[in-house]
Motif scaffolding. Structure first.
Motif, PDB file in Angstrom:
ATOM      1  N   ASP A  53       0.837  -1.202   0.000  1.00 38.78           N
ATOM      2  CA  ASP A  53       0.000   0.000   0.000  1.00 38.78           C
ATOM      3  C   ASP A  53       0.871   1.251   0.000  1.00 38.78           C
ATOM      4  OD1 ASP A  53      -2.188   1.748   0.276  1.00 38.78           O
ATOM      5  OD2 ASP A  53      -2.075   1.657   2.462  1.00 38.78           O
ATOM      6  N   ALA A  54       1.930   1.230   0.779  1.00 38.36           N
ATOM      7  CA  ALA A  54       2.840   2.379   0.864  1.00 38.36           C
ATOM      8  C   ALA A  54       3.547   2.621  -0.460  1.00 38.36           C
ATOM      9  CB  ALA A  54       3.860   2.151   1.972  1.00 38.36           C
ATOM     10  N   VAL A  55       3.988   1.543  -1.112  1.00 41.52           N
ATOM     11  CA  VAL A  55       4.669   1.670  -2.401  1.00 41.52           C
ATOM     12  C   VAL A  55       3.716   2.185  -3.467  1.00 41.52           C
ATOM     13  CG1 VAL A  55       5.757   0.355  -4.263  1.00 41.52           C
ATOM     14  CG2 VAL A  55       6.428  -0.053  -1.882  1.00 41.52           C
ATOM     15  N   ALA A  56       2.469   1.726  -3.440  1.00 42.91           N
ATOM     16  CA  ALA A  56       1.488   2.156  -4.435  1.00 42.91           C
ATOM     17  C   ALA A  56       1.143   3.636  -4.312  1.00 42.91           C
ATOM     18  CB  ALA A  56       0.221   1.315  -4.300  1.00 42.91           C
ATOM     19  N   ALA A  57       1.375   4.204  -3.127  1.00 49.52           N
ATOM     20  CA  ALA A  57       0.932   5.579  -2.869  1.00 49.52           C
ATOM     21  C   ALA A  57       1.719   6.631  -3.629  1.00 49.52           C
ATOM     22  CB  ALA A  57       1.006   5.860  -1.368  1.00 49.52           C
ATOM     23  N   ASN A  58       3.008   6.396  -3.861  1.00 49.31           N
ATOM     24  CA  ASN A  58       3.874   7.424  -4.441  1.00 49.31           C
ATOM     25  C   ASN A  58       4.876   6.831  -5.415  1.00 49.31           C
ATOM     26  OD1 ASN A  58       2.832   9.648  -2.766  1.00 49.31           O
ATOM     27  ND2 ASN A  58       3.844   8.584  -1.073  1.00 49.31           N
ATOM     28  N   THR A  59       5.500   7.704  -6.198  1.00 46.01           N
ATOM     29  CA  THR A  59       6.545   7.259  -7.127  1.00 46.01           C
ATOM     30  C   THR A  59       7.886   7.124  -6.423  1.00 46.01           C
ATOM     31  OG1 THR A  59       5.449   8.306  -9.017  1.00 46.01           O
ATOM     32  CG2 THR A  59       7.801   7.843  -9.237  1.00 46.01           C
ATOM     33  N   LEU A  60       8.214   8.075  -5.538  1.00 46.07           N
ATOM     34  CA  LEU A  60       9.498   8.059  -4.843  1.00 46.07           C
ATOM     35  C   LEU A  60       9.382   7.190  -3.596  1.00 46.07           C
ATOM     36  CD1 LEU A  60      12.406   9.017  -4.529  1.00 46.07           C
ATOM     37  CD2 LEU A  60      11.547  11.082  -3.386  1.00 46.07           C
ATOM     38  N   ILE A  61      10.097   6.057  -3.607  1.00 44.98           N
ATOM     39  CA  ILE A  61      10.066   5.092  -2.522  1.00 44.98           C
ATOM     40  C   ILE A  61      11.434   5.049  -1.861  1.00 44.98           C
ATOM     41  CG2 ILE A  61       9.509   2.719  -1.872  1.00 44.98           C
ATOM     42  CD1 ILE A  61       7.266   4.252  -3.397  1.00 44.98           C
ATOM     43  N   ILE A  62      11.469   5.261  -0.561  1.00 51.12           N
ATOM     44  CA  ILE A  62      12.732   5.251   0.168  1.00 51.12           C
ATOM     45  C   ILE A  62      12.681   4.155   1.228  1.00 51.12           C
ATOM     46  CG2 ILE A  62      14.272   6.576   1.671  1.00 51.12           C
ATOM     47  CD1 ILE A  62      13.258   9.093   0.206  1.00 51.12           C
ATOM     48  N   THR A  63      13.699   3.301   1.226  1.00 49.66           N
ATOM     49  CA  THR A  63      13.787   2.240   2.229  1.00 49.66           C
ATOM     50  C   THR A  63      14.921   2.549   3.193  1.00 49.66           C
ATOM     51  OG1 THR A  63      15.200   0.944   0.730  1.00 49.66           O
ATOM     52  CG2 THR A  63      12.853   0.443   0.734  1.00 49.66           C
ATOM     53  N   CYS A  64      14.649   2.376   4.471  1.00 47.00           N
ATOM     54  CA  CYS A  64      15.664   2.569   5.516  1.00 47.00           C
ATOM     55  C   CYS A  64      15.441   1.439   6.524  1.00 47.00           C
ATOM     56  CB  CYS A  64      15.513   3.939   6.169  1.00 47.00           C
ATOM     57  SG  CYS A  64      16.853   4.392   7.287  1.00 47.00           S
ATOM     58  N   LEU A  65      15.892   0.246   6.139  1.00 49.77           N
ATOM     59  CA  LEU A  65      15.592  -0.969   6.879  1.00 49.77           C
ATOM     60  C   LEU A  65      16.833  -1.547   7.538  1.00 49.77           C
ATOM     61  CD1 LEU A  65      13.192  -2.339   4.141  1.00 49.77           C
ATOM     62  CD2 LEU A  65      12.512  -1.514   6.414  1.00 49.77           C
ATOM     63  N   LEU A  66      16.695  -2.723   8.131  1.00 46.04           N
ATOM     64  CA  LEU A  66      17.779  -3.307   8.912  1.00 46.04           C
ATOM     65  C   LEU A  66      18.949  -3.751   8.054  1.00 46.04           C
ATOM     66  CD1 LEU A  66      18.882  -4.385  11.616  1.00 46.04           C
ATOM     67  CD2 LEU A  66      17.635  -6.519  11.156  1.00 46.04           C
ATOM     68  N   ASP A  67      18.658  -4.474   6.975  1.00 44.86           N
ATOM     69  CA  ASP A  67      19.719  -5.005   6.122  1.00 44.86           C
ATOM     70  C   ASP A  67      19.150  -5.317   4.744  1.00 44.86           C
ATOM     71  OD1 ASP A  67      18.250  -7.353   6.505  1.00 44.86           O
ATOM     72  OD2 ASP A  67      19.623  -8.128   8.022  1.00 44.86           O
ATOM     73  N   ASP A  68      20.018  -5.799   3.853  1.00 42.28           N
ATOM     74  CA  ASP A  68      19.612  -6.049   2.479  1.00 42.28           C
ATOM     75  C   ASP A  68      18.509  -7.100   2.397  1.00 42.28           C
ATOM     76  OD1 ASP A  68      20.146  -5.768  -0.498  1.00 42.28           O
ATOM     77  OD2 ASP A  68      20.526  -7.911  -0.217  1.00 42.28           O
ATOM     78  N   SER A  69      18.590  -8.130   3.232  1.00 37.99           N
ATOM     79  CA  SER A  69      17.545  -9.161   3.239  1.00 37.99           C
ATOM     80  C   SER A  69      16.194  -8.570   3.601  1.00 37.99           C
ATOM     81  CB  SER A  69      17.908 -10.273   4.226  1.00 37.99           C
ATOM     82  OG  SER A  69      19.085 -10.937   3.824  1.00 37.99           O
ATOM     83  N   SER A  70      16.193  -7.607   4.506  1.00 37.10           N
ATOM     84  CA  SER A  70      14.937  -6.958   4.898  1.00 37.10           C
ATOM     85  C   SER A  70      14.327  -6.198   3.735  1.00 37.10           C
ATOM     86  CB  SER A  70      15.187  -5.993   6.064  1.00 37.10           C
ATOM     87  OG  SER A  70      15.692  -6.669   7.192  1.00 37.10           O
ATOM     88  N   VAL A  71      15.172  -5.587   2.912  1.00 36.51           N
ATOM     89  CA  VAL A  71      14.669  -4.855   1.745  1.00 36.51           C
ATOM     90  C   VAL A  71      13.942  -5.801   0.804  1.00 36.51           C
ATOM     91  CG1 VAL A  71      15.322  -3.493  -0.281  1.00 36.51           C
ATOM     92  CG2 VAL A  71      16.470  -3.099   1.911  1.00 36.51           C
ATOM     93  N   GLU A  72      14.568  -6.933   0.517  1.00 33.78           N
ATOM     94  CA  GLU A  72      13.937  -7.894  -0.386  1.00 33.78           C
ATOM     95  C   GLU A  72      12.638  -8.440   0.198  1.00 33.78           C
ATOM     96  OE1 GLU A  72      15.004 -11.747  -3.146  1.00 33.78           O
ATOM     97  OE2 GLU A  72      16.587 -10.637  -2.119  1.00 33.78           O
ATOM     98  N   GLU A  73      12.664  -8.735   1.486  1.00 37.54           N
ATOM     99  CA  GLU A  73      11.474  -9.284   2.138  1.00 37.54           C
ATOM    100  C   GLU A  73      10.321  -8.283   2.131  1.00 37.54           C
ATOM    101  OE1 GLU A  73      10.099 -10.918   6.555  1.00 37.54           O
ATOM    102  OE2 GLU A  73      12.232 -10.659   6.088  1.00 37.54           O
ATOM    103  N   VAL A  74      10.614  -7.030   2.471  1.00 40.85           N
ATOM    104  CA  VAL A  74       9.566  -6.014   2.561  1.00 40.85           C
ATOM    105  C   VAL A  74       8.987  -5.682   1.192  1.00 40.85           C
ATOM    106  CG1 VAL A  74       9.176  -3.568   3.068  1.00 40.85           C
ATOM    107  CG2 VAL A  74      10.373  -5.008   4.723  1.00 40.85           C
TER     108      VAL A  74
END
Length: 293
Positions: A60-81
């Protein structure tokens, strides 16, 4: 008279740890419409009370806007989220700490899903965010077009430094600078250990130590010049042979003070190895070549 109102770029932020929350508040304060998501909904609720929109899911968050910024724990978290999200047509800016190889792989991963990608290495701690005079900034690498389009928005929390189209360069610059920082911390730790058992107030040594480190810092420019030119004898003041000859004094003092030499001996060993190759007139720059073999 017609008043022109400049609309601020909407931002989606995934990850609301200490850094993510600090980033979020600066975009809100600057008037950017902000959609947030976090695994722990309570953190998003706090920002929702301050004007952000709390999304029910990462998709839902990704669908809301074009500019998406991730600030997560690690690279695996990025892929999972991001696994269940639609990234087609999105601009993905990844501020999650990663290795250069992970950043390059993540850039390709994003491209395959139809997104432009920019990787970031944050050279700041949360209290520095939103305070320009604190000197914090983010290294960015990857899509030059994405960076150019969104630089103004990305520079709201902290400064921006673009280091190239290779998506791994931001992470590489980040780790390079932090590695030097830990080397400095190691030297400072050894210095304080030497006086630990003496009647010397560490707060009296601290300003002397800080000033000395500042005075030594410009030597990195000579090292860089020697590396680029290939002449390690250029501009040498204290050559390798002389410095190696002086190392016993440091080790003897360390022993006499009852301090472990473990922070010094690896570097001293590299110096001796370089000298054994017959490079006594060089600066210490040749040690770098030993590390990359």
């Amino acid at each position: 008279m017609t008043q022109h109102i400049v609309e601020k770029t909407p931002v989606t932020l995934l990850g609301l740890g200490a850094m993510g929350t600090a980033l979020a508040r600066t975009w809100l304060a600057a008037g950017h419409p902000l959609t947030v998501w976090n695994r722990t909904p309570a953190r998003a609720a706090v920002l929702a009370a301050e004007g952000a929109r709390a999304a029910d899911s990462a998709a839902d968050a990704v669908a809301a806007n074009t500019l998406i910024i991730t600030c997560l724990l690690d690279d695996s978290s990025v892929e999972e989220v991001l696994a269940g999200t639609d990234l087609a047509g999105k601009d993905l800016v990844n501020l999650t700490t990663s290795t250069p190889a992970q950043a390059r792989a993540r850039a390709e991963w994003a491209r395959e899903r139809g997104a432009r990608y920019l990787d970031g290495g944050i050279m700041a701690v949360p209290p520095m965010v939103g305070i320009p005079e604190a000197g914090g900034y983010v290294f960015y690498s990857g899509s030059a077009e994405l960076f150019e389009q969104h630089q103004q928005t990305l520079s709201v929390p902290v400064g921006t430094t673009y280091v190239g189209t290779d998506a791994g360069f931001a992470a590489l610059h980040d780790v390079a600078l932090l590695s030097a920082m830990y080397g400095m911390f190691a030297g400072a730790a050894h210095a304080f250990a030497l006086i630990r058992k003496e009647n010397i107030d560490p707060t009296s040594l601290a300003p002397l130590l800080a000033d000395w480190l500042v005075a030594m810092a410009p030597s990195v420019h000579q090292t860089a010049d020697q590396l680029r030119g290939g002449d390690y004898t250029k501009g040498v003041v204290s050559n390798l042979a002389m410095q190696v000859a002086g190392t016993p004094t440091f080790l003897d003092t360390t022993e006499q003070q009852g301090v472990s030499p473990e922070l010094l001996t690896p570097y001293f060993e590299l110096m001796r190895r370089r000298l054994a190759e017959g490079s006594g007139e060089e600066d210490l720059t040749g040690v770098i070549d030993l590390l990359v073999r």
